[in-house]
Design an enzyme around this catalytic site. Structure first.
Site, short mmCIF file in Angstrom:
data_model
loop_
_atom_site.label_atom_id
_atom_site.label_comp_id
_atom_site.label_asym_id
_atom_site.label_seq_id
_atom_site.Cartn_x
_atom_site.Cartn_y
_atom_site.Cartn_z
N GLU A 29 7.71 -26.30 -84.02
CA GLU A 29 9.04 -25.81 -83.61
C GLU A 29 9.38 -24.52 -84.35
O GLU A 29 10.00 -23.61 -83.80
CB GLU A 29 10.12 -26.87 -83.86
CG GLU A 29 9.99 -28.09 -82.96
CD GLU A 29 10.03 -27.78 -81.47
OE1 GLU A 29 10.75 -26.86 -81.06
OE2 GLU A 29 9.30 -28.46 -80.71
N TRP A 82 7.93 -22.01 -82.34
CA TRP A 82 8.74 -21.54 -81.20
C TRP A 82 9.68 -20.41 -81.64
O TRP A 82 9.96 -19.48 -80.89
CB TRP A 82 9.59 -22.70 -80.63
CG TRP A 82 8.89 -23.46 -79.54
CD1 TRP A 82 8.28 -24.67 -79.66
CD2 TRP A 82 8.71 -23.05 -78.17
NE1 TRP A 82 7.75 -25.04 -78.45
CE2 TRP A 82 8.00 -24.08 -77.51
CE3 TRP A 82 9.09 -21.93 -77.43
CZ2 TRP A 82 7.66 -24.02 -76.16
CZ3 TRP A 82 8.76 -21.87 -76.08
CH2 TRP A 82 8.05 -22.89 -75.46
N TRP A 89 22.22 -16.25 -57.14
CA TRP A 89 23.16 -16.90 -58.07
C TRP A 89 24.54 -16.97 -57.43
O TRP A 89 24.90 -16.11 -56.61
CB TRP A 89 23.26 -16.11 -59.38
CG TRP A 89 21.97 -15.94 -60.12
CD1 TRP A 89 21.26 -14.79 -60.26
CD2 TRP A 89 21.22 -16.96 -60.81
NE1 TRP A 89 20.12 -15.02 -60.99
CE2 TRP A 89 20.08 -16.34 -61.35
CE3 TRP A 89 21.42 -18.33 -61.04
CZ2 TRP A 89 19.13 -17.04 -62.09
CZ3 TRP A 89 20.47 -19.02 -61.78
CH2 TRP A 89 19.34 -18.38 -62.30
N ASN A 106 19.16 -29.90 -79.53
CA ASN A 106 18.26 -29.21 -78.60
C ASN A 106 18.12 -29.91 -77.25
O ASN A 106 18.14 -29.26 -76.20
CB ASN A 106 16.88 -29.06 -79.25
CG ASN A 106 15.92 -28.32 -78.34
OD1 ASN A 106 16.15 -27.16 -77.99
ND2 ASN A 106 14.86 -28.98 -77.92
N TRP A 137 22.07 -17.39 -65.69
CA TRP A 137 21.84 -17.77 -67.09
C TRP A 137 22.53 -16.83 -68.08
O TRP A 137 22.84 -17.24 -69.21
CB TRP A 137 20.34 -17.91 -67.40
CG TRP A 137 19.51 -16.65 -67.23
CD1 TRP A 137 18.81 -16.28 -66.12
CD2 TRP A 137 19.28 -15.62 -68.21
NE1 TRP A 137 18.17 -15.08 -66.34
CE2 TRP A 137 18.44 -14.65 -67.61
CE3 TRP A 137 19.70 -15.41 -69.52
CZ2 TRP A 137 18.00 -13.51 -68.27
CZ3 TRP A 137 19.27 -14.26 -70.19
CH2 TRP A 137 18.44 -13.32 -69.56
N TRP A 196 17.21 -19.46 -73.06
CA TRP A 196 17.93 -19.45 -71.78
C TRP A 196 16.99 -19.08 -70.64
O TRP A 196 17.04 -19.67 -69.57
CB TRP A 196 19.15 -18.53 -71.82
CG TRP A 196 20.35 -19.31 -72.28
CD1 TRP A 196 20.89 -19.31 -73.53
CD2 TRP A 196 21.10 -20.27 -71.51
NE1 TRP A 196 21.93 -20.21 -73.59
CE2 TRP A 196 22.09 -20.81 -72.37
CE3 TRP A 196 21.05 -20.73 -70.21
CZ2 TRP A 196 23.01 -21.78 -71.95
CZ3 TRP A 196 21.96 -21.70 -69.78
CH2 TRP A 196 22.92 -22.20 -70.65
#
Ligand code: FAD
Length: 470
Positions: free
Chosen positions: A270, A273, A301, A336, A354, A377
């Site tokens: 992680e 990440w 959208w 998360n 987003w 995102w």
């Protein structure tokens, strides 16, 4: 000889490479500059400012009240300091937001022209995003996480061991047009921070305690436990890491000391990440505005202010989504798993761009981070480089039932549903009238009716996605 130590997102004394270097050279003047001028559209959000105020307070205490606060264009401020004082050099740890890279390059060039000693250090990442060791064999950056981490990071040089806190710091004295910390105006005018204050122990000591607590109590079931928001299996180190109250090297090494097993490996991945997000930000500096997959540029959208507002305020009628959005509002943090659920709900069930989610998080998160927020995102929206496919749509009912089975997390943040039986907690509209009555709930009054139909909105999202192929 006197040197400027420019603190930025490295608000700590231990394992601070620029600080350690500066104190070895001579006396130091520690400064912090609030530079909203160069930040442009990327000015810090309200929750970040709130955190920063207390983090600077803590750092100033550690520096025995020697931290100088400045406000304005950092380039102009540094020019003024150097032109009007007898300083030999200036040191800082690097930041990676595109606007900061641009500004810092300009400052460095100017300082070099002035024959100033100047050097920047890596204080926030395990591997620099331009390190060729974490590139693909063909010399281009990875766009997919697993090979980035497994073939890049894990095969690259091991991260630097953390440095000790300097034994002694000698402080110099120069003329500065500094302001008081309060004059940075980082705290909100209206008090929305009562709960946030209870939630966090901000600063270097708080970060260290958090790490110790997590290693002792959370890490041993991290791999599975990290999915359940009511469990204490995640570290909650993200704001401390973002502000540099602790370095990733300190966290990485502490986890490594626990020995190799599925939990430490997963936890370290992680942190990987986080590195991946910085690599993406560095190589794709428009990631906050541009879809990494440009086919999404034509995505249909929907603009819907009322639905966006319902999402922001935790009033969608989907209890797990509302719990997450209220956790964010009350604490400046969201687990998360729930970040993924609320994100999917916004971009897929509501079909809202987003960008709106990213901006709301930017304003409300205490760990709001230009790299992790935008990359995540784009991941959630399916527009990113290594994203969850667009057709993978989280179902907010089954996600709640699976990851908050006993409803502990949801009932904490949506207390109006406290008395609803587990069976209906994540779909209260299906509860018979007598059950709702017993639970003291009138849907549409005490708690909203769902703002979209989850099945129909899923179909609509898939159709919208299909339209891109045409
Ligand atoms: P842990 O599970 O304990 O992980 C340890 C550390 O690893 C974290 O502190 C964080 O630094 C890093 N990390 C963990 N997961 C990720 C991830 N997916 N991406 C990048 N780094 C990760 N994280 C931020 O730090 N800032 C953000 O602004 C942010 N925005 C997000 C927005 C969305 C829509 C989503 C889905 C995720 C976002 N994340 C962000 C990633 C992740 O949710 C948080 O890092 C994590 O929840 C922080 O909690 P923790 O410290 O307990 O994490």
């Amino acid at each position: 000889m006197t040197y400027i130590m420019w603190f930025r997102q490295d608000l700590r004394l231990t394992d601070n490479p620029a600080l350690s270097h500066a104190v070895e050279q001579g006396t130091i003047i520690p400064i912090y500059i609030l530079d909203d001028e160069n930040a442009g559209d990327r000015k810090m959000g309200a929750a970040s400012r709130w955190w920063l105020h207390y983090s600077l307070t803590d750092l100033n205490n550690s520096l025995r009240d020697h931290l100088q606060f400045l406000k304005g264009d950092a380039f102009e401020i540094i020019k003024e300091i150097v032109n009007n004082n007898d300083v030999e050099g200036i040191y800082w740890n690097r930041c990676y937001e595109p606007w900061r890279i641009k500004r810092d390059k300009k400052i460095k060039e100017w300082l070099k022209e002035k024959d100033m000693q100047t050097e920047s250090f890596n204080g926030s990442l395990l591997w620099e995003p331009w390190d060729k060791q974490i590139y693909k064999d063909d010399g281009t950056p990875y766009r997919v996480f697993t090979p980035f981490y497994r073939k890049g990071c894990l095969k690259a040089d091991t991260p630097r061991k953390p440095l000790d806190r300097p034994d002694r710091i000698d402080y110099g004295d120069i003329n500065l047009s500094g302001v008081k910390l309060e004059e940075l105006n980082l705290l909100p005018e209206i008090q929305w921070d009562t709960q946030m204050k209870k939630e966090w122990h901000i600063g270097e000591e708080g970060a260290r305690n958090r790490l110790v607590e997590f290693i002792e109590n959370g890490l041993s079931d991290y791999k599975d436990g990290r999915n359940f928001p009511a469990q204490q299996n995640v570290s909650r180190l993200s704001p401390h890491l973002h502000w540099g109250e602790i370095s990733p090297n300190q966290v990485w090494c502490a986890a490594q000391r626990e020995g190799e097993n599925k939990n430490t490996d997963h936890f370290m991945s992680e942190l990987g990440w986080r590195e991946f997000s910085y690599s993406l930000l560095y190589h794709f500096p428009d990631i906050d505005t541009e879809n990494l997959q440009d086919k999404f540029d034509n995505f249909p959208w929907k603009d819907n202010k009322d639905k966006l507002k319902a999402w922001q305020k935790g009033q969608t009628g989907y209890p797990i989504v509302d719990a997450g959005m209220r956790e964010l509002w009350q604490t400046g943090y969201m687990h998360n798993r729930v970040r993924m659920i609320v994100g999917s709900f916004l971009v897929k069930n509501l079909l809202i761009h987003w960008h709106h989610g990213e901006q709301w998080f930017w304003d409300c998160l205490v760990d709001a981070d230009a790299a992790s927020n935008t990359a995540s995102w784009q991941w959630v929206a399916g527009t990113g480089a290594d994203a969850a496919p667009y057709f993978r749509i989280f179902n907010p009912i089954t996600q709640g039932e699976k990851f908050d089975k006993a409803g502990e997390y949801t009932r904490k943040y949506v207390p109006e549903l406290k008395h609803i039986p587990d069976k209906y907690l994540f779909k209260p509209w299906e509860a018979p009238d007598d059950i709702l009555k017993e639970a003291n709930i009138k849907l549409g009054e005490d708690y909203p009716e769902p703002i979209v139909d989850v099945k129909a909105s899923r179909e609509r999202a898939l159709e919208a996605f299909e339209s891109l192929k045409g």
